[in-house]
Design a protein around this motif. Structure first.
Motif: not given
Length: 343
Positions: A157, A159-161, A164, A244, A248
Motif C-alpha cells: 500500500m 508502494w501504491l502511493y 496513484l 489494487m 490505479i
C-alpha cells in the motif's frame, strides 16, 4: 453371428463419439455459455437502469445533505497533515481497514471459540465443524494473517502511493461526487472479479496448489479470520493485486480507496465466516469452495457460470440456500441437507 444384428459397428461408434466432441458442438457450448452470461448481465443492467433514478435520487439527497460536513472534515484533516499527506494516505488506506478487519473478525472469533451466543452459532453452515475451533490451529493462522497484513500488505500500500500520484493526487482537496464514486465502485468490483477468478483458478493448478494454495485450504470449514490466511505469493497475487488495480485505473481519491478496501475485507470475512447470518450476503458459495475445492472460484459467480465451474454446486442444497436470509430461521433447518446414506 448371433447377437450382432442390432449392434453398432466399432467404426460407427467412433464416428458418433467424434461427432459429439466436434469443434462445432464445442463452439456451440461456448456460445451458449456466453449468451446465458450476456442475458444475466443484460437483465441486471436493465434492472439497475430501472432503479437508478429512484435510488440515486434518495442517496443523492443524503449525500448532498452530508457532503458539506464530510468536505469540511476532510479539509480539516488536510490542514492537520499539511506537508505530510503521504502519512494521511498510509493511515487511511491501511490502518482504517485493518482496524475494521480485526473488529469484525474478533467478534466472530468469540463465537468460534466459545460457541456463544447460541443465537449466532445456530447459523453455522457446516454443522459440527469448528465447534469449537482448534486453538493451536487458530493461533498459527492468526500469526500468518498478521504477517500478511504488516509484512506484505502494508509495504504494498505504501508502494501504491507514488503510482496513484501519477494518476492524480489521492489526497486532493475535493472529495469525489456521489455518481463518480458509484462508477468507481462498479469498476473496482468488476476488475476484482475478473482478476481474482483467474488468479484463483491458476492457483488450483496441481503444481501451484501443492506449493502455494493448499495452505489456505487447510481450513475446509473456514472462519472469518482465515480469509487472509494464505501463502505470501497467494496473498500478493490473489488478495492484494485484484483489489489494487481498480483504484490505479480510476486514479482514485483516498476516501474511495479506504471505503473500497474496507468493503473488500468485510465481504471476504463474510464469505469465510462459516455462518449464514440473517440480512447479510450469503457465504454458501465460497464455503462450498472450501468444502469441495474444485467449484466456485469467483466472488460474484458470473465467471463461474460462464466457465461452468459451478455446475456441481448448483445441484446441491447449498445452492438452494445461497440467498440472503430475510428471516431468523437458519436455512440449514428450513433447507436441510439430505440424510447421509448408510450401508
Amino acid at each position: 453371428m448371433k447377437g450382432e444384428a442390432g449392434s453398432v459397428p466399432h467404426n460407427e461408434k467412433q464416428k458418433q463419439v467424434n461427432a459429439s466432441t466436434s469443434p462445432t458442438k464445442l463452439e456451440g457450448h461456448i456460445w451458449g455459455s456466453m449468451r446465458r452470461t450476456a442475458f444475466i448481465l443484460g437483465s441486471g443492467l436493465l434492472l439497475l437502469v430501472a432503479l437508478w433514478n429512484s435510488v440515486t435520487w434518495h442517496l443523492q439527497r443524503f449525500w448532498g445533505a452530508s457532503g458539506y460536513f464530510w468536505q469540511a472534515q476532510w479539509e480539516r484533516l488536510l490542514s492537520t497533515f499539511e506537508g505530510k499527506e503521504w502519512l494521511l494516505y498510509v493511515l487511511g488506506a491501511t490502518q482504517g481497514p485493518v482496524l475494521l478487519f480485526w473488529t469484525v473478525s474478533g467478534l466472530l472469533l468469540v463465537v468460534d471459540t466459545t460457541g456463544k451466543p447460541h443465537f449466532i452459532s445456530r447459523y453455522r453452515i457446516q454443522v459440527g465443524k469448528n465447534d469449537p475451533v482448534d486453538p493451536v490451529k487458530l493461533r498459527q493462522s492468526i500469526h500468518v494473517v498478521l504477517c500478511n497484513q504488516f509484512v506484505i500488505s502494508f509495504p504494498m500500500m505504501v508502494w501504491l502511493y507514488p503510482i496513484l500520484k501519477l494518476r492524480g493526487d489521492p489526497c486532493r482537496r475535493e472529495l469525489p461526487t456521489f455518481h463518480w464514486f458509484l462508477l468507481e465502485l462498479a469498476v473496482f468490483t468488476l476488475t476484482e472479479e475478473v482478476l481474482f477468478y483467474y488468479a484463483h483458478r491458476l492457483l488450483h493448478h496441481p503444481k501451484l496448489y501443492k506449493k502455494i494454495h493448499k495452505k489456505h485450504h487447510e481450513w475446509t470449514a473456514p472462519i472469518g479470520v482465515i480469509s487472509l490466511y494464505a501463502h505470501p505469493i497467494e496473498h500478493v497475487v490473489s488478495n492484494m493485486l485484484p483489489a489494487m488495480v481498480g483504484p490505479i485505473v480510476m486514479g482514485s481519491h483516498l476516501s474511495s480507496i479506504t471505503i473500497w478496501f474496507s468493503l473488500v475485507l468485510i465481504v471476504t470475512i463474510i464469505s469465510h465466516c462459516g455462518y449464514h447470518l440473517p440480512f447479510l450476503p450469503s457465504p454458501e458459495f465460497h464455503d462450498y469452495h472450501h468444502l469441495k475445492f474444485n467449484q466456485c472460484y469467483g466472488v460474484l459467480g458470473v465467471l463461474d457460470h460462464l466457465h461452468g465451474t459451478d455446475t456441481v454446486f448448483k445441484q446441491t442444497k447449498a445452492y438452494e440456500r445461497h440467498m440472503i436470509l430475510l428471516g431468523f430461521t437458519p436455512l440449514s433447518e428450513s433447507i436441510p441437507d439430505p440424510p447421509k446414506k448408510t450401508d
